[in-house]
Design a protein around this motif. Sequence first.
Motif, PDB file in Angstrom:
ATOM      1  N   ASP A 117      23.557 -48.771 -54.384  1.00 53.30           N
ATOM      2  CA  ASP A 117      24.409 -49.263 -53.298  1.00 53.30           C
ATOM      3  C   ASP A 117      23.633 -50.184 -52.361  1.00 53.30           C
ATOM      4  O   ASP A 117      24.174 -51.174 -51.850  1.00 53.30           O
ATOM      5  CB  ASP A 117      24.985 -48.081 -52.513  1.00 53.30           C
ATOM      6  N   LYS A 145      29.913 -52.164 -50.152  1.00 53.63           N
ATOM      7  CA  LYS A 145      28.935 -51.100 -50.353  1.00 53.63           C
ATOM      8  C   LYS A 145      28.208 -50.731 -49.060  1.00 53.63           C
ATOM      9  O   LYS A 145      27.442 -49.777 -49.020  1.00 53.63           O
ATOM     10  CB  LYS A 145      27.918 -51.525 -51.413  1.00 53.63           C
ATOM     11  N   ARG A 159      32.378 -42.033 -51.393  1.00 48.82           N
ATOM     12  CA  ARG A 159      31.986 -43.263 -52.105  1.00 48.82           C
ATOM     13  C   ARG A 159      33.030 -43.634 -53.146  1.00 48.82           C
ATOM     14  O   ARG A 159      33.353 -44.815 -53.332  1.00 48.82           O
ATOM     15  CB  ARG A 159      30.624 -43.059 -52.769  1.00 48.82           C
ATOM     16  N   SER A 201      29.251 -47.026 -48.043  1.00 51.86           N
ATOM     17  CA  SER A 201      28.638 -45.944 -48.816  1.00 51.86           C
ATOM     18  C   SER A 201      27.128 -45.902 -48.597  1.00 51.86           C
ATOM     19  O   SER A 201      26.531 -44.816 -48.546  1.00 51.86           O
ATOM     20  CB  SER A 201      28.947 -46.105 -50.308  1.00 51.86           C
TER      21      SER A 201
END
Length: 199
Positions: free
Chosen positions: A182, A16, A8, A19
Motif C-alpha cells: 500500500d 491507498k 482495506r 489503508s
Amino acid sequence: ILFVLLIRYLLRNRSKKYSYYLWILAVLRLLCPISFTIPVASLVTRAEIMAAENTYIENFLPPVMEMILLGIYAMGAFGMGIYYIVQYIKARKKVSRAYKGNSSTWLCREIETPFVMGVFRPRIYLPAELENEEKVRICILAHEKSHVKHQDTRVRFLALLCICLYWWNPLVWIAVKIMSQDMEMYCDEKAVSAATAEE
C-alpha cells in the motif's frame, strides 16, 4: 490487524492513502498496546494486575516450560534483529561509493533499483545508469520523493520492529507485507498525480 484488513477491503476502490494510514495506526498500536477504554470503577493497581498475571501463568505453565518459551521468544526476537541489522550493513556497504547527483540524489553503480535509506536523514539512491535517462529519472524521483515526504523510512523501521517483537505471529508478517504494498502504491499515486499536474 483483521479490522484493518476488513476496512482495506471496503476501501479497495479508493486511494491507498487511507489503508496506508490505517496500517500506520496498527503498527503504533502493536508497539504501544495500551487501552484507554477501561472504566474508572474497574481500575486496579499495577501491582494487583501483575500479581494476577503471575498467578495465572504459574497455574497454567510450569516454571521450566515458562523459561523455555521465554528463551525461544527472546532468541527469535534477537535473531530477527540481527538479520535486519546485517541487511542494513550490506545495503550501507553497497552505497558507500555513491556519488552526488542532481535533485538531492545519490548515484550508485552497486545497486539495481532505486530506494530511500536513512531513518533520520533519508537519502534517495538511484542506479548510476539512470544518470542520463532524464525522463525515467524524473518519474522515479517523484516516487522516491514521496517516500521522503511521508517519512516512510521511519514507518518501515517501526514495521520491522514489530516483526522482531511479534515474529511468531503470521498476521504481523502479512500486515507488514500488505502495508509495504500500500505504501508503494500510494507513492505511485502521488507520482502520477504530480506528473499529470505538470502536463
